[in-house]
Structures are given as structure tokens and as C-alpha cells.
Motif scaffolding. Structure first.
Motif, PDB file in Angstrom:
ATOM      1  N   THR A 199      37.200 -12.691 -67.061  1.00 18.43           N
ATOM      2  CA  THR A 199      38.525 -12.375 -67.739  1.00 18.43           C
ATOM      3  C   THR A 199      39.231 -13.349 -68.433  1.00 18.43           C
ATOM      4  OG1 THR A 199      38.540 -11.064 -65.464  1.00 18.43           O
ATOM      5  CG2 THR A 199      40.576 -11.167 -66.842  1.00 18.43           C
ATOM      6  N   ALA A 200      38.903 -14.783 -67.785  1.00 18.01           N
ATOM      7  CA  ALA A 200      39.640 -15.954 -68.864  1.00 18.01           C
ATOM      8  C   ALA A 200      39.034 -15.874 -69.685  1.00 18.01           C
ATOM      9  CB  ALA A 200      39.057 -16.983 -68.039  1.00 18.01           C
ATOM     10  N   CYS A 201      37.709 -15.569 -70.383  1.00 18.80           N
ATOM     11  CA  CYS A 201      37.602 -15.265 -71.769  1.00 18.80           C
ATOM     12  C   CYS A 201      38.057 -14.087 -72.514  1.00 18.80           C
ATOM     13  CB  CYS A 201      35.880 -15.106 -71.865  1.00 18.80           C
ATOM     14  SG  CYS A 201      34.798 -16.484 -71.287  1.00 18.80           S
ATOM     15  N   GLU A 202      38.218 -12.985 -71.719  1.00 21.04           N
ATOM     16  CA  GLU A 202      38.885 -12.028 -72.623  1.00 21.04           C
ATOM     17  C   GLU A 202      40.279 -12.274 -72.935  1.00 21.04           C
ATOM     18  OE1 GLU A 202      38.589  -8.777 -69.973  1.00 21.04           O
ATOM     19  OE2 GLU A 202      36.208  -8.584 -70.014  1.00 21.04           O
ATOM     20  N   LEU A 203      41.103 -12.982 -71.954  1.00 16.52           N
ATOM     21  CA  LEU A 203      42.490 -13.012 -72.232  1.00 16.52           C
ATOM     22  C   LEU A 203      42.724 -14.107 -73.337  1.00 16.52           C
ATOM     23  CD1 LEU A 203      44.350 -11.165 -70.695  1.00 16.52           C
ATOM     24  CD2 LEU A 203      45.046 -13.283 -69.216  1.00 16.52           C
ATOM     25  N   ALA A 204      41.603 -15.034 -73.145  1.00 20.01           N
ATOM     26  CA  ALA A 204      41.787 -16.421 -74.113  1.00 20.01           C
ATOM     27  C   ALA A 204      41.610 -15.652 -75.650  1.00 20.01           C
ATOM     28  CB  ALA A 204      40.760 -17.427 -73.651  1.00 20.01           C
ATOM     29  N   PHE A 205      40.716 -14.937 -75.834  1.00 20.39           N
ATOM     30  CA  PHE A 205      40.494 -14.428 -77.086  1.00 20.39           C
ATOM     31  C   PHE A 205      41.437 -13.796 -77.762  1.00 20.39           C
ATOM     32  CE2 PHE A 205      35.657 -14.378 -75.612  1.00 20.39           C
ATOM     33  CZ  PHE A 205      35.463 -15.974 -76.169  1.00 20.39           C
ATOM     34  N   SER A 206      42.465 -13.062 -76.811  1.00 24.58           N
ATOM     35  CA  SER A 206      43.173 -11.986 -77.135  1.00 24.58           C
ATOM     36  C   SER A 206      44.663 -12.822 -77.160  1.00 24.58           C
ATOM     37  CB  SER A 206      43.476 -10.974 -76.136  1.00 24.58           C
ATOM     38  OG  SER A 206      43.761 -11.347 -74.889  1.00 24.58           O
ATOM     39  N   LEU A 207      44.914 -13.735 -76.404  1.00 24.78           N
ATOM     40  CA  LEU A 207      46.235 -14.374 -76.326  1.00 24.78           C
ATOM     41  C   LEU A 207      46.430 -15.722 -77.043  1.00 24.78           C
ATOM     42  CD1 LEU A 207      47.212 -13.612 -72.438  1.00 24.78           C
ATOM     43  CD2 LEU A 207      47.839 -12.309 -74.637  1.00 24.78           C
ATOM     44  N   LYS A 208      44.979 -16.257 -77.126  1.00 26.92           N
ATOM     45  CA  LYS A 208      45.016 -17.678 -77.801  1.00 26.92           C
ATOM     46  C   LYS A 208      46.049 -18.757 -77.365  1.00 26.92           C
ATOM     47  CE  LYS A 208      43.182 -15.938 -81.873  1.00 26.92           C
ATOM     48  NZ  LYS A 208      42.686 -14.435 -81.388  1.00 26.92           N
ATOM     49  N   LYS A 215      51.706 -22.714 -74.277  1.00 23.75           N
ATOM     50  CA  LYS A 215      51.451 -21.552 -73.889  1.00 23.75           C
ATOM     51  C   LYS A 215      50.114 -21.648 -72.959  1.00 23.75           C
ATOM     52  CE  LYS A 215      50.698 -19.589 -77.879  1.00 23.75           C
ATOM     53  NZ  LYS A 215      50.378 -18.502 -78.722  1.00 23.75           N
ATOM     54  N   VAL A 216      50.106 -21.479 -71.532  1.00 22.45           N
ATOM     55  CA  VAL A 216      49.085 -21.946 -70.687  1.00 22.45           C
ATOM     56  C   VAL A 216      48.323 -20.592 -70.155  1.00 22.45           C
ATOM     57  CG1 VAL A 216      48.538 -23.247 -68.567  1.00 22.45           C
ATOM     58  CG2 VAL A 216      50.192 -24.152 -70.009  1.00 22.45           C
ATOM     59  N   LEU A 217      46.852 -20.568 -69.924  1.00 24.34           N
ATOM     60  CA  LEU A 217      46.318 -19.528 -69.263  1.00 24.34           C
ATOM     61  C   LEU A 217      45.784 -20.171 -68.052  1.00 24.34           C
ATOM     62  CD1 LEU A 217      45.069 -16.472 -69.103  1.00 24.34           C
ATOM     63  CD2 LEU A 217      43.368 -17.557 -70.446  1.00 24.34           C
ATOM     64  N   ILE A 218      45.836 -19.440 -66.781  1.00 21.87           N
ATOM     65  CA  ILE A 218      45.355 -20.034 -65.522  1.00 21.87           C
ATOM     66  C   ILE A 218      44.215 -19.239 -64.922  1.00 21.87           C
ATOM     67  CG2 ILE A 218      45.807 -20.517 -63.252  1.00 21.87           C
ATOM     68  CD1 ILE A 218      48.808 -21.173 -64.121  1.00 21.87           C
ATOM     69  N   ALA A 219      43.010 -19.748 -64.854  1.00 17.83           N
ATOM     70  CA  ALA A 219      41.938 -18.837 -64.259  1.00 17.83           C
ATOM     71  C   ALA A 219      41.445 -19.867 -63.098  1.00 17.83           C
ATOM     72  CB  ALA A 219      40.644 -19.155 -65.299  1.00 17.83           C
ATOM     73  N   MET A 232      34.329 -19.681 -59.548  1.00 18.38           N
ATOM     74  CA  MET A 232      34.675 -18.441 -59.352  1.00 18.38           C
ATOM     75  C   MET A 232      33.781 -17.246 -59.001  1.00 18.38           C
ATOM     76  SD  MET A 232      37.988 -18.789 -62.093  1.00 18.38           S
ATOM     77  CE  MET A 232      36.933 -19.307 -63.728  1.00 18.38           C
ATOM     78  N   GLU A 233      33.742 -16.354 -59.786  1.00 19.85           N
ATOM     79  CA  GLU A 233      32.616 -15.275 -59.439  1.00 19.85           C
ATOM     80  C   GLU A 233      31.339 -15.830 -59.486  1.00 19.85           C
ATOM     81  OE1 GLU A 233      33.117 -14.595 -63.991  1.00 19.85           O
ATOM     82  OE2 GLU A 233      34.085 -15.626 -62.402  1.00 19.85           O
ATOM     83  N   SER A 234      30.957 -17.103 -59.716  1.00 24.19           N
ATOM     84  CA  SER A 234      29.684 -17.516 -59.515  1.00 24.19           C
ATOM     85  C   SER A 234      30.160 -19.369 -59.470  1.00 24.19           C
ATOM     86  CB  SER A 234      28.615 -17.383 -60.796  1.00 24.19           C
ATOM     87  OG  SER A 234      29.205 -17.683 -62.033  1.00 24.19           O
ATOM     88  N   LYS A 235      29.236 -19.917 -59.189  1.00 26.13           N
ATOM     89  CA  LYS A 235      29.306 -21.248 -58.920  1.00 26.13           C
ATOM     90  C   LYS A 235      29.559 -22.010 -60.207  1.00 26.13           C
ATOM     91  CE  LYS A 235      27.082 -25.457 -56.868  1.00 26.13           C
ATOM     92  NZ  LYS A 235      28.121 -25.626 -55.807  1.00 26.13           N
ATOM     93  N   ASP A 236      29.253 -21.665 -61.232  1.00 30.12           N
ATOM     94  CA  ASP A 236      29.605 -22.037 -62.671  1.00 30.12           C
ATOM     95  C   ASP A 236      30.175 -21.200 -63.586  1.00 30.12           C
ATOM     96  OD1 ASP A 236      27.436 -20.433 -63.064  1.00 30.12           O
ATOM     97  OD2 ASP A 236      26.326 -21.698 -64.401  1.00 30.12           O
ATOM     98  N   ALA A 237      31.023 -20.438 -63.027  1.00 28.77           N
ATOM     99  CA  ALA A 237      31.628 -19.546 -64.046  1.00 28.77           C
ATOM    100  C   ALA A 237      32.518 -20.122 -64.808  1.00 28.77           C
ATOM    101  CB  ALA A 237      32.406 -18.483 -63.203  1.00 28.77           C
ATOM    102  N   GLY A 238      33.323 -21.160 -64.426  1.00 30.88           N
ATOM    103  CA  GLY A 238      34.327 -22.007 -65.263  1.00 30.88           C
ATOM    104  C   GLY A 238      33.565 -22.765 -66.160  1.00 30.88           C
ATOM    105  N   ILE A 239      32.383 -23.098 -65.850  1.00 36.33           N
ATOM    106  CA  ILE A 239      31.627 -24.018 -67.176  1.00 36.33           C
ATOM    107  C   ILE A 239      31.305 -23.189 -68.230  1.00 36.33           C
ATOM    108  CG2 ILE A 239      29.802 -25.546 -67.334  1.00 36.33           C
ATOM    109  CD1 ILE A 239      31.761 -26.668 -65.498  1.00 36.33           C
ATOM    110  N   ARG A 240      30.673 -22.003 -67.787  1.00 39.47           N
ATOM    111  CA  ARG A 240      30.267 -20.984 -68.919  1.00 39.47           C
ATOM    112  C   ARG A 240      31.481 -20.326 -69.590  1.00 39.47           C
ATOM    113  NH1 ARG A 240      28.680 -16.712 -66.762  1.00 39.47           N
ATOM    114  NH2 ARG A 240      28.785 -16.961 -64.405  1.00 39.47           N
ATOM    115  N   ALA A 241      32.475 -20.380 -68.849  1.00 39.71           N
ATOM    116  CA  ALA A 241      33.430 -19.654 -69.584  1.00 39.71           C
ATOM    117  C   ALA A 241      33.965 -20.672 -70.795  1.00 39.71           C
ATOM    118  CB  ALA A 241      34.848 -19.181 -68.588  1.00 39.71           C
ATOM    119  N   THR A 242      34.293 -21.773 -70.253  1.00 39.25           N
ATOM    120  CA  THR A 242      34.540 -23.050 -70.877  1.00 39.25           C
ATOM    121  C   THR A 242      33.678 -22.951 -72.278  1.00 39.25           C
ATOM    122  OG1 THR A 242      35.291 -24.478 -69.369  1.00 39.25           O
ATOM    123  CG2 THR A 242      34.694 -25.728 -71.331  1.00 39.25           C
TER     124      THR A 242
END
Length: 231
Positions: free
Chosen positions: A41-50, A6-10, A60-70
Motif C-alpha cells: 500500500t505504501a508503494c501505491e500511495l507513494a506513486f499516486s501522492l508523490k 509532505k510525509v507518508l507513513i508506513a 510489515m506484512e513480511s519480514k522485509d516488506a519495507g525493504i522491498r517497498a523502498t
């Protein structure tokens, strides 16, 4: 594999995101369960869909959005495998994400088969440590070793100072003169000079300004002072 990965793409660029969706869904062992355009949104979906694996764009929405989401995702779902999506292989952000627990990265210009193999490899804990990352890890170990050596040295010396010597040292490194230290502590100049002599001897330094040279040193001194006066 009996179950699909199962893969989630951000990824905030829709054409790129849709490409990943199509590429991964073309493999019979992989199922894209969601695609989003922001780290939040990646965080929200990750927590719900696992998901098992997440392809995470760094910026993404900021320069380090992916790092913070990680960081946020792995703090709650430590078993999720996160692969970074990046344009530049030497991006310093990649190493930041590896420090948080990301397992691999994929260049956005990668071939379809490399994207699929990256997801499958991450799922099976077979992601490679790329030469660029290995080099950064080695440098980081050296930095940490130096930091710890410096920290322990400073801690050992500070622990030999008396509470009054610590107090005097703290006042002096914060810009007070010896005369002001006398007035603040209501002591004679001879007492302060004696304490300064003792401090310099223990540190094997000629000047007070040579003792506390980093923010780490200052923080350690403040911590020790706090512990002394709050026992």
C-alpha cells in the motif's frame, strides 16, 4: 519553508503509526498526507501522492516488506527521501535499505523532536551517516574491491584459454573424468592431458578443482563459453 514537507507513513502497528501522524502534524512545516499498514500500500500511495519523505517500517506484512517497498519506490521516484523505522539499531536490514537508496533510519523509541528533525533533515539532504552504517559501508567497499580483483584476475586468465581448453575445463569442473571428456569430445587422452597441463600452467595451479572455487567463477566461465559458441 514556504511549502510543507509532505510525509507518508508506513507502519503496521496502528498505535505507533498514529503517534507518528500526531507528532509530525504538530510541526507547522510538515503535513502527513497518508498513513498505511503495508509495504504494498505504501508503494501505491507513494506513486499516486508523490510524498517528499516516507517513514518506512522494515517489517510489515513480511519480514522485509519495507525493504522491498523502498526498492520499488526509489526505482520510480528516486528523489523521495525514505527513512526506515526500526526497533534495533544494528538490524542488518537497515544496511540493505541504504544500499537501495534509503537516507536515514529512526528508532521506534525515538523522541518526538528526533522524529521531526529526522524528517526535516532528510528533506534538506542533511541526514547523517550514522557510525554503524559508516562502518558497514567501509566493509562493503573492501568486499567489493576484493570481489573486483578476484573477478578481473579470473577474467584475464580465462581469456587466455582456447575454446577447447575452456570446454575441457567446464566438463572437468562439472564432475566428468578425463576419460569421459575424451568420449564426449571424441579426442585422444593425450589431447585432453595436454589441454589440462596448459590450463593448470596458465592458472598456476596443481589441480583442476583449485581453479573454479566460487559461483562467481563458474558463472564467468559459463558466460565466456556462451560467447565463444554463439558468435
Amino acid at each position: 519553508m514556504s511549502n510543507k514537507i509532505k510525509v507518508l507513513i508506513a507502519e503496521d502497528m496502528e498505535p505507533i503509526r498514529k503517534r507518528y501522524v500526531n507528532v509530525l502534524n504538530s510541526d507547522p512545516n510538515i503535513e502527513v498526507i497518508g498513513d498505511v499498514a503495508t509495504g504494498s500500500t505504501a508503494c501505491e500511495l507513494a506513486f499516486s501522492l508523490k510524498p517528499d519523505v516516507i517513514l518506512m517500517d522494515i517489517e510489515m506484512e513480511s519480514k522485509d516488506a519495507g525493504i522491498r517497498a523502498t526498492g520499488q519506490i526509489l526505482s520510480k521516484l528516486p528523489n523521495v527521501k525514505i527513512i526506515l523505522l526500526t526497533v534495533y539499531e544494528e538490524d542488518e536490514m537497515i544496511f540493505s535499505a541504504f544500499q537501495l537508496g534509503a537516507c536515514d533510519y529512526i528508532l521506534k523509541i525515538s523522541k518526538n523532536e528526533d522524529i521531526i528533525n529526522g524528517v526535516i533533515g532528510a528533506y534538506h539532504n542533511q541526514s547523517p551517516i550514522r557510525p554503524e552504517i559508516a562502518s558497514k559501508i567501509r566493509n562493503e567497499f573492501k568486499r567489493v574491491k576484493t570481489y573486483e580483483s578476484s573477478f578481473l584476475f579470473m577474467l584475464n586468465i580465462l581469456s587466455t584459454l582456447t575454446p577447447r581448453e575452456l570446454d575441457t575445463l567446464n566438463l572437468l569442473i562439472n564432475g566428468h573424468t578425463k576419460k569421459e571428456v575424451c568420449e564426449l569430445r571424441c579426442v585422444e587422452m593425450s589431447t585432453v592431458k595436454s589441454q589440462v597441463h596448459s590450463i593448470l600452467k596458465k592458472f598456476k595451479k596443481r589441480n583442476i578443482s583449485d581453479i573454479i572455487t566460487t559461483e562467481m567463477d563458474r558463472s564467468l566461465l559459463e558466460t565466456i563459453l556462451h560467447n565463444y559458441y554463439n558468435k
